[in-house]
Design a protein around this motif. Structure first.
Motif, PDB file in Angstrom:
ATOM      1  N   UNK A 137     -10.844   2.055   5.645  1.00  0.00           N
ATOM      2  CA  UNK A 137     -10.908   2.147   4.179  1.00  0.00           C
ATOM      3  C   UNK A 137     -11.998   3.108   3.697  1.00  0.00           C
ATOM      4  N   UNK A 141      -4.501  -9.288  11.474  1.00  0.00           N
ATOM      5  CA  UNK A 141      -4.839  -9.464  10.057  1.00  0.00           C
ATOM      6  C   UNK A 141      -6.240 -10.078   9.985  1.00  0.00           C
ATOM      7  N   UNK A 193      -8.751  -1.832   7.376  1.00  0.00           N
ATOM      8  CA  UNK A 193      -9.980  -2.199   6.706  1.00  0.00           C
ATOM      9  C   UNK A 193     -11.150  -1.317   7.139  1.00  0.00           C
ATOM     10  N   UNK A 229     -15.514 -12.359   4.401  1.00  0.00           N
ATOM     11  CA  UNK A 229     -14.239 -12.475   3.692  1.00  0.00           C
ATOM     12  C   UNK A 229     -14.194 -11.622   2.432  1.00  0.00           C
ATOM     13  N   UNK A 230     -15.374 -11.405   1.839  1.00  0.00           N
ATOM     14  CA  UNK A 230     -15.417 -10.579   0.634  1.00  0.00           C
ATOM     15  C   UNK A 230     -15.214  -9.111   0.971  1.00  0.00           C
ATOM     16  N   UNK A 231     -15.434  -8.800   2.216  1.00  0.00           N
ATOM     17  CA  UNK A 231     -15.444  -7.401   2.597  1.00  0.00           C
ATOM     18  C   UNK A 231     -14.133  -6.948   3.213  1.00  0.00           C
ATOM     19  N   UNK A 232     -13.419  -7.908   3.784  1.00  0.00           N
ATOM     20  CA  UNK A 232     -12.189  -7.551   4.493  1.00  0.00           C
ATOM     21  C   UNK A 232     -11.005  -7.879   3.606  1.00  0.00           C
ATOM     22  N   UNK A 233     -10.359  -6.870   3.064  1.00  0.00           N
ATOM     23  CA  UNK A 233      -9.285  -7.157   2.120  1.00  0.00           C
ATOM     24  C   UNK A 233      -7.996  -6.437   2.461  1.00  0.00           C
ATOM     25  N   UNK A 234      -8.012  -5.573   3.494  1.00  0.00           N
ATOM     26  CA  UNK A 234      -6.772  -4.877   3.820  1.00  0.00           C
ATOM     27  C   UNK A 234      -5.927  -5.763   4.735  1.00  0.00           C
ATOM     28  N   UNK A 235      -4.737  -5.285   5.062  1.00  0.00           N
ATOM     29  CA  UNK A 235      -3.844  -6.161   5.821  1.00  0.00           C
ATOM     30  C   UNK A 235      -4.118  -6.158   7.325  1.00  0.00           C
ATOM     31  N   UNK A 236      -4.714  -5.083   7.839  1.00  0.00           N
ATOM     32  CA  UNK A 236      -5.078  -5.113   9.253  1.00  0.00           C
ATOM     33  C   UNK A 236      -6.538  -4.691   9.407  1.00  0.00           C
ATOM     34  N   UNK A 270     -17.867   1.298  -0.231  1.00  0.00           N
ATOM     35  CA  UNK A 270     -17.252   2.126   0.805  1.00  0.00           C
ATOM     36  C   UNK A 270     -16.511   3.307   0.184  1.00  0.00           C
ATOM     37  N   UNK A 296     -15.449  -8.573  -3.978  1.00  0.00           N
ATOM     38  CA  UNK A 296     -14.495  -7.749  -3.226  1.00  0.00           C
ATOM     39  C   UNK A 296     -14.534  -6.322  -3.769  1.00  0.00           C
ATOM     40  N   UNK A 302       0.830  -1.210   0.000  1.00  0.00           N
ATOM     41  CA  UNK A 302       0.000   0.000   0.000  1.00  0.00           C
ATOM     42  C   UNK A 302       0.862   1.256   0.000  1.00  0.00           C
ATOM     43  N   UNK A 327     -17.572  -4.527  -2.622  1.00  0.00           N
ATOM     44  CA  UNK A 327     -17.429  -4.093  -1.224  1.00  0.00           C
ATOM     45  C   UNK A 327     -16.581  -2.829  -1.157  1.00  0.00           C
ATOM     46  N   UNK A 376     -15.555 -13.836  -7.075  1.00  0.00           N
ATOM     47  CA  UNK A 376     -15.080 -13.405  -5.763  1.00  0.00           C
ATOM     48  C   UNK A 376     -14.455 -12.009  -5.879  1.00  0.00           C
ATOM     49  N   UNK A 396      -3.360  -8.139  -4.577  1.00  0.00           N
ATOM     50  CA  UNK A 396      -4.449  -8.623  -3.731  1.00  0.00           C
ATOM     51  C   UNK A 396      -5.136  -9.835  -4.357  1.00  0.00           C
ATOM     52  N   UNK A 438      -7.775 -12.054   8.006  1.00  0.00           N
ATOM     53  CA  UNK A 438      -7.943 -13.465   7.665  1.00  0.00           C
ATOM     54  C   UNK A 438      -7.617 -14.405   8.819  1.00  0.00           C
ATOM     55  N   UNK A 495     -16.554  -2.021   9.818  1.00  0.00           N
ATOM     56  CA  UNK A 495     -16.131  -1.364   8.574  1.00  0.00           C
ATOM     57  C   UNK A 495     -17.273  -0.553   7.980  1.00  0.00           C
TER      58      UNK A 495
END
Lengths: 270, 253
Positions: free
Chosen positions: B104, B136, B101, B90-97, A220, A213, A140, A216, A209, A164, B138, B152
């Motif tokens: 975001x 994280x 997220x 899982x589809x919504x959380x994609x950042x590293x922490x 936002x 993503x 990032x 989502x 998928x 990603x 995940x 989020x």
């Protein structure tokens, strides 16, 4: 088989190390990016027989590895992953270039071998420096730095999303693999008959998928700009970091440091 | 908080493969209402939510959120007002922490970093996971992921909360925690779910969807206790309204 699941966890290694707090991590991403670009440029600028001149440049990754407290082994493993490619390119050098250009301990060394070794060394150094950049900065923040360098938004986005997407792809692959092996317990690997449908499935699933993503993200307020919130100011230490490494790389490029040190030592010896 | 009204006017949506998913839905969701949307699999619940936030655009009819029609142009405003938590966190959380997220959304709306931090911490505290902020996503458990996904959405300060299957794949304790959390929200809520006991407990209105149409729109108790309706719509009377499996006595309400 847990191989793929394992690699998902391992893949996040770089992300996790990027979140450490060390003096190197705290530097501005732009100065780290520029140092890496300078380093890679200098490494690849050497001639194919210049192995000895390359040696001082090993200093840079070693210093970063230690000061950023990054474990060496996982990083080396990742570097080795690209080696087969380079070996494939360089393996014929010793065959075609047989002219002896050095004799070490009475052993004649052909130019092919020297150029092969220099190719390997260059590969290790450049890949290692790129990995170190990711491991100390995070994707990032690198993309943030790239935007500061006026790299077009679309390229930076592409880079970010590809990065990603790899984990999305791996997760789907792991799911498909697990469900396949659970229903085909006596098979080794996946039967070639289902390769087609399986790959197709994986593509469709990852596509869906990725689509979710993306939705989502859009929900936002995502509009194509990746806001990482790291609007850090460039400080004096960032300039010093950049300047001192660039000065070192320039010195290493300009003077043959090993020869220089060698002559001092032999001079002292006399 | 201003008044938020959602109007669905004769809404139709057909998927590109020709499958009709929503067939003439009309209803009005009023400010502060907590509405449970129930129906069998494939009844059109999720499609309806996707239409509401403009991920899909209706083939016919329109949706208005506080008098603003949902169109491509108005999407940024609409999406700031409506927070949608996905079925699969899982589809919504994609950042590293978790922190990044939750940050975001606010960052995309160009808030200053101190303001982002304030919002993120408030959202994390609301769902009770401030201790997970540096983890994280995940690596979290199902319940924690769900909480992070809701945080989020909350960090965007939405007026209307839309949640798809909030209790799916949660263990009883995490489900209870989430239920209490949802009960505490004063937002207008739209919850699409198969968890009829949840609807009974936290919603004050239930809309039953069958084959893309509204089959019933009434109070949860009246709707969910209607055995014939439930049977017709591929549902079942919620456990809390069924007779005791041991002694056969009717539920106390």
């Amino acid at each position: 088989m847990s191989n793929i699941t394992d690699s998902i966890y391992k893949m996040r290694f770089l992300d996790e190390t990027a979140d450490k707090r060390t003096p190197v991590h705290d530097l501005h991403p732009l100065s780290k990016l520029l140092v890496t670009i300078a380093y890679v440029t200098v490494v690849v600028s050497y001639g194919k027989y210049d192995v000895s001149k390359l040696l001082p440049l090993v200093f840079y990754p070693v210093v970063i590895l230690f000061s950023a407290e990054i474990p060496l082994l996982p990083l080396l493993k990742r570097t080795l992953a690209v080696m087969p490619l380079v070996i494939g390119i360089g393996v014929f050098n010793p065959v075609f270039d047989r002219e002896t250009i050095a004799v070490i301990f009475g052993l004649p060394i052909s130019g092919g071998w020297i150029s092969f070794i220099s190719l390997l060394l260059k590969c290790v150094l450049t890949v290692l420096s790129a990995l170190l950049l990711v491991a100390t900065t995070g994707m990032e923040r690198i993309s943030f730095a790239l935007r500061m360098l006026f790299v077009p938004r679309i390229f930076v986005m592409q880079l970010m999303l590809t990065y990603r997407f790899i984990s999305v792809l791996l997760e789907e692959a792991a799911n498909i693999w697990n469900s396949y092996t659970l229903r085909a317990p006596r098979q080794k690997g996946i039967s070639h008959q289902v390769w087609g449908p399986l790959l197709g499935q994986m593509l469709m699933r990852t596509y869906d998928r990725a689509q979710r993503v993306y939705q989502a993200m859009v929900l936002r307020g995502f509009n194509g700009e990746y806001n990482t919130g790291s609007a850090k100011q460039l400080l004096l230490k960032d300039f010093l970091y950049l300047a001192s490494w660039v000065a070192f790389f320039a010195a290493a490029r300009h003077y043959n440091i090993p020869l220089f040190i060698g002559s001092i030592l032999t001079g002292v010896g006399k | 908080m201003s008044h938020h009204i959602i109007d669905f006017n004769e809404l139709y949506y057909t998927y590109p493969d020709g499958k009709p998913a929503v067939n003439g839905v009309s209803c009005r969701i009023r400010h502060g209402e907590s509405v449970g949307i129930v129906g069998a699999n494939g009844a059109g619940k999720s499609t309806l939510l996707m239409l509401l936030v403009g991920i899909l655009l209706p083939t016919k009819g329109e949706i208005r959120v506080s008098e603003i029609p949902v169109t491509k142009k108005t999407l940024p405003v609409i999406r700031q007002r409506i927070g949608l938590a996905f079925q699969n966190p899982d589809d919504q959380l994609f950042m590293t922490t978790v922190y990044d997220d939750v940050a975001f959304g606010p960052r995309n709306y160009r808030l200053t970093e101190p303001e982002v931090e304030k919002r993120v911490m408030r959202a994390l505290e609301t769902v009770g996971i401030e201790h997970l902020k540096d983890r994280a996503p995940y690596k979290l458990s199902g319940g924690e992921k769900r909480a992070a996904a809701i945080a989020a959405v909350l960090s965007m300060d939405p007026d209307i909360l839309v949640i798809d299957e909030p209790t799916a794949a949660l263990d009883p304790k995490s489900r209870r925690r989430l239920l209490n959390l949802l009960k505490g929200f004063t937002h207008t809520k739209l919850i699409a779910t198969h968890d009829l006991d949840l609807v009974l407990e936290i919603c004050d209105r239930t809309i039953v969807i069958k084959e893309g149409r509204i089959a019933s729109d009434n109070s949860p108790l009246k709707t969910l206790a209607d055995a014939a309706l439930m049977e017709q719509c591929g549902l079942e009377i919620p456990l809390t309204l069924q007779n005791c499996p041991v002694c056969g006595s009717p539920p106390r309400r």
